[in-house]
Design an enzyme around this catalytic site. Structure first.
Site, PDB file in Angstrom:
ATOM      1  N   ASP A  16      -1.129   0.742  -6.500  1.00  0.00           N
ATOM      2  CA  ASP A  16      -0.200   0.317  -5.444  1.00  0.00           C
ATOM      3  C   ASP A  16      -0.839  -0.891  -4.755  1.00  0.00           C
ATOM      4  O   ASP A  16      -2.010  -1.210  -4.990  1.00  0.00           O
ATOM      5  CB  ASP A  16       0.005   1.467  -4.435  1.00  0.00           C
ATOM      6  CG  ASP A  16       0.890   1.061  -3.257  1.00  0.00           C
ATOM      7  OD1 ASP A  16       1.969   0.499  -3.492  1.00  0.00           O
ATOM      8  OD2 ASP A  16       0.497   1.287  -2.098  1.00  0.00           O
ATOM      9  N   SER A  17      -0.079  -1.509  -3.853  1.00  0.00           N
ATOM     10  CA  SER A  17      -0.631  -2.645  -3.111  1.00  0.00           C
ATOM     11  C   SER A  17      -1.667  -2.210  -2.071  1.00  0.00           C
ATOM     12  O   SER A  17      -2.368  -3.053  -1.525  1.00  0.00           O
ATOM     13  CB  SER A  17       0.501  -3.383  -2.397  1.00  0.00           C
ATOM     14  OG  SER A  17       1.090  -2.526  -1.438  1.00  0.00           O
ATOM     15  N   CYS A  80       4.255   2.047  -6.764  1.00  0.00           N
ATOM     16  CA  CYS A  80       4.721   1.022  -5.830  1.00  0.00           C
ATOM     17  C   CYS A  80       6.129   0.655  -6.266  1.00  0.00           C
ATOM     18  O   CYS A  80       6.353   0.300  -7.434  1.00  0.00           O
ATOM     19  CB  CYS A  80       3.792  -0.191  -5.927  1.00  0.00           C
ATOM     20  SG  CYS A  80       4.361  -1.637  -5.024  1.00  0.00           S
ATOM     21  N   ASN A  81       7.062   0.761  -5.345  1.00  0.00           N
ATOM     22  CA  ASN A  81       8.458   0.448  -5.690  1.00  0.00           C
ATOM     23  C   ASN A  81       8.639  -1.030  -6.031  1.00  0.00           C
ATOM     24  O   ASN A  81       9.376  -1.381  -6.940  1.00  0.00           O
ATOM     25  CB  ASN A  81       9.383   0.801  -4.522  1.00  0.00           C
ATOM     26  CG  ASN A  81       9.505   2.290  -4.316  1.00  0.00           C
ATOM     27  OD1 ASN A  81      10.477   2.901  -4.704  1.00  0.00           O
ATOM     28  ND2 ASN A  81       8.506   2.902  -3.698  1.00  0.00           N
ATOM     29  N   THR A  82       7.965  -1.881  -5.255  1.00  0.00           N
ATOM     30  CA  THR A  82       8.117  -3.325  -5.453  1.00  0.00           C
ATOM     31  C   THR A  82       7.655  -3.707  -6.864  1.00  0.00           C
ATOM     32  O   THR A  82       8.330  -4.465  -7.571  1.00  0.00           O
ATOM     33  CB  THR A  82       7.280  -4.087  -4.398  1.00  0.00           C
ATOM     34  OG1 THR A  82       7.530  -3.500  -3.117  1.00  0.00           O
ATOM     35  CG2 THR A  82       7.639  -5.548  -4.361  1.00  0.00           C
ATOM     36  N   GLU A 159      -0.700   0.006   6.750  1.00  0.00           N
ATOM     37  CA  GLU A 159      -2.008  -0.520   6.336  1.00  0.00           C
ATOM     38  C   GLU A 159      -2.946  -0.666   7.541  1.00  0.00           C
ATOM     39  O   GLU A 159      -4.161  -0.594   7.402  1.00  0.00           O
ATOM     40  CB  GLU A 159      -1.845  -1.872   5.623  1.00  0.00           C
ATOM     41  CG  GLU A 159      -1.191  -1.766   4.245  1.00  0.00           C
ATOM     42  CD  GLU A 159      -2.082  -1.124   3.186  1.00  0.00           C
ATOM     43  OE1 GLU A 159      -3.292  -1.385   3.167  1.00  0.00           O
ATOM     44  OE2 GLU A 159      -1.545  -0.347   2.371  1.00  0.00           O
ATOM     45  N   CYS A 191       9.866   2.986  -0.678  1.00  0.00           N
ATOM     46  CA  CYS A 191       8.570   2.308  -0.639  1.00  0.00           C
ATOM     47  C   CYS A 191       7.566   3.432  -0.452  1.00  0.00           C
ATOM     48  O   CYS A 191       7.753   4.290   0.427  1.00  0.00           O
ATOM     49  CB  CYS A 191       8.506   1.328   0.533  1.00  0.00           C
ATOM     50  SG  CYS A 191       6.836   0.677   0.824  1.00  0.00           S
ATOM     51  N   THR A 192       6.519   3.436  -1.258  1.00  0.00           N
ATOM     52  CA  THR A 192       5.602   4.581  -1.210  1.00  0.00           C
ATOM     53  C   THR A 192       4.797   4.636   0.085  1.00  0.00           C
ATOM     54  O   THR A 192       4.175   5.648   0.383  1.00  0.00           O
ATOM     55  CB  THR A 192       4.660   4.575  -2.432  1.00  0.00           C
ATOM     56  OG1 THR A 192       4.040   3.281  -2.530  1.00  0.00           O
ATOM     57  CG2 THR A 192       5.417   4.886  -3.697  1.00  0.00           C
ATOM     58  N   HIS A 193       4.816   3.560   0.865  1.00  0.00           N
ATOM     59  CA  HIS A 193       4.150   3.606   2.169  1.00  0.00           C
ATOM     60  C   HIS A 193       4.970   4.392   3.204  1.00  0.00           C
ATOM     61  O   HIS A 193       4.424   4.885   4.192  1.00  0.00           O
ATOM     62  CB  HIS A 193       3.953   2.197   2.739  1.00  0.00           C
ATOM     63  CG  HIS A 193       2.799   1.432   2.162  1.00  0.00           C
ATOM     64  ND1 HIS A 193       2.796   0.931   0.888  1.00  0.00           N
ATOM     65  CD2 HIS A 193       1.603   1.065   2.708  1.00  0.00           C
ATOM     66  CE1 HIS A 193       1.657   0.278   0.673  1.00  0.00           C
ATOM     67  NE2 HIS A 193       0.916   0.346   1.766  1.00  0.00           N
TER      68      HIS A 193
HETATM   69  N1  DGL Z   1       4.045   0.714  -1.539  1.00  0.00           N
HETATM   70  C1  DGL Z   1       4.717  -0.521  -1.924  1.00  0.00           C
HETATM   71  C2  DGL Z   1       6.117  -0.173  -2.362  1.00  0.00           C
HETATM   72  O1  DGL Z   1       6.366   0.982  -2.688  1.00  0.00           O
HETATM   73  C3  DGL Z   1       4.607  -1.497  -0.802  1.00  0.00           C
HETATM   74  C4  DGL Z   1       4.705  -2.899  -1.270  1.00  0.00           C
HETATM   75  C5  DGL Z   1       4.091  -3.908  -0.316  1.00  0.00           C
HETATM   76  O2  DGL Z   1       2.872  -4.049  -0.335  1.00  0.00           O
HETATM   77  O3  DGL Z   1       4.873  -4.598   0.349  1.00  0.00           O
HETATM   78  O4  DGL Z   1       6.977  -1.007  -2.424  1.00  0.00           O
END
Ligand code: DGL
Length: 277
Positions: A16-17, A80-82, A159, A191-193
């Protein structure tokens, strides 16, 4: 194989990011405790959601190649969805290991949860603009009335470890207005966050709206693929966990421990900037 488990003790790679993919790690630790996991959070380069898709694709391939070469992973989860929205197809074509994304599982869970057929999806600017959820949901059930909203800023709050402040609440009230006024009965956290902001989001949309994350459904899909492809670890094995970050490992350990739990008790720094693989 099934309940007896398999023989393949190699780790599953997850990326993930930043901290978001830990929501998927949590579901995996609980569902398949015999599997070892190696997690990479690209904290030095978050957020992905505001970057051009070509850049997200390039980062995703770089990380995937690193996990395959350095850890011989048996399966890859794009947590990560993105990245799932823009890179899943090319990752699947390029790598021989099974690659699992979070968009399909998220779409399926949300459709299942909705009674009224009025569904909301929130995600990063990149995810919403990609149309990935609109396509996935439309192809499963075209009768769903979908309202999508991008939530720039949410990832940055997570974050920063700020999941419950007045500022997040104010931002959430503004960004979630379109889904609230569409009277959705189910809201997919695309979004996984975002599950880390669930309390704030729930306060804003109200208790009648069901919040859905893709974590559990993704973990079920992983389990099914492991069993089908004979890649499962022995059932009596105890999974080992390794956490990698491109950012500051101490900070990753400290906040990651708070967000995930006791399984995250150390983090190792990786530098991908010179990695041309
Ligand atoms: N967890 C990422 C997602 O699911 C976040 C992407 C980001 O860093 O903007 O999209």
């Amino acid at each position: 194989m099934g309940r007896l488990g398999g023989m393949d003790s190699r780790a599953i790679g997850i990326f993930d990011s930043g901290f978001g993919g830990l929501t998927i790690v949590r579901a995996l630790v609980d569902l398949v405790p015999n599997e070892s996991l190696v997690y990479l959070g690209d904290s030095a380069r978050y957020p992905y959601g505001s970057r051009p898709s070509s850049e997200v694709i390039s980062f995703s391939h770089q990380i995937a190649q690193y996990l395959v070469s350095a850890y011989d992973i048996k399966m890859m989860i794009v947590a990560c969805n993105t990245a799932s929205a823009v890179a899943l197809d090319s990752l699947t074509q390029r790598f021989r290991v099974p690659v699992v994304g979070v968009i399909g599982p998220g779409a399926r869970s949300a459709i299942r949860a909705s009674q009224s057929g009025r569904l909301g999806v929130i995600g990063t600017v990149g995810t919403i603009a990609s149309g990935a959820y609109q396509n996935a949901i439309g192809s499963i059930d075209p009768s769903i009335e979908l309202t999508c909203a991008a939530c720039p800023g949410f990832v940055e709050f997570v974050e920063a470890g700020e999941t419950d402040s007045e500022q997040v609440m104010v931002l959430a009230a503004r960004l979630l207005h379109p889904v609230s006024s569409a009277k959705v009965d189910t809201l997919l956290l695309g979004c996984t966050h975002y599950p880390f902001l669930a309390r704030t989001i729930q306060n804003v949309v109200g208790r009648d709206v069901v919040l859905v994350s893709s974590a559990e459904e993704t973990a079920f899909e992983v389990k099914e693929i492991l069993e089908k492809t004979s890649l499962s670890a022995p059932i009596e094995a105890k999974g080992e966990y390794l956490f990698l970050t491109t950012g500051d490992p101490e900070r990753f350990q400290e906040l990651g421990h708070r967000l995930l739990g006791p399984e995250l008790n150390g983090a190792k720094k990786v530098d991908l900037t010179g990695d041309k693989r």
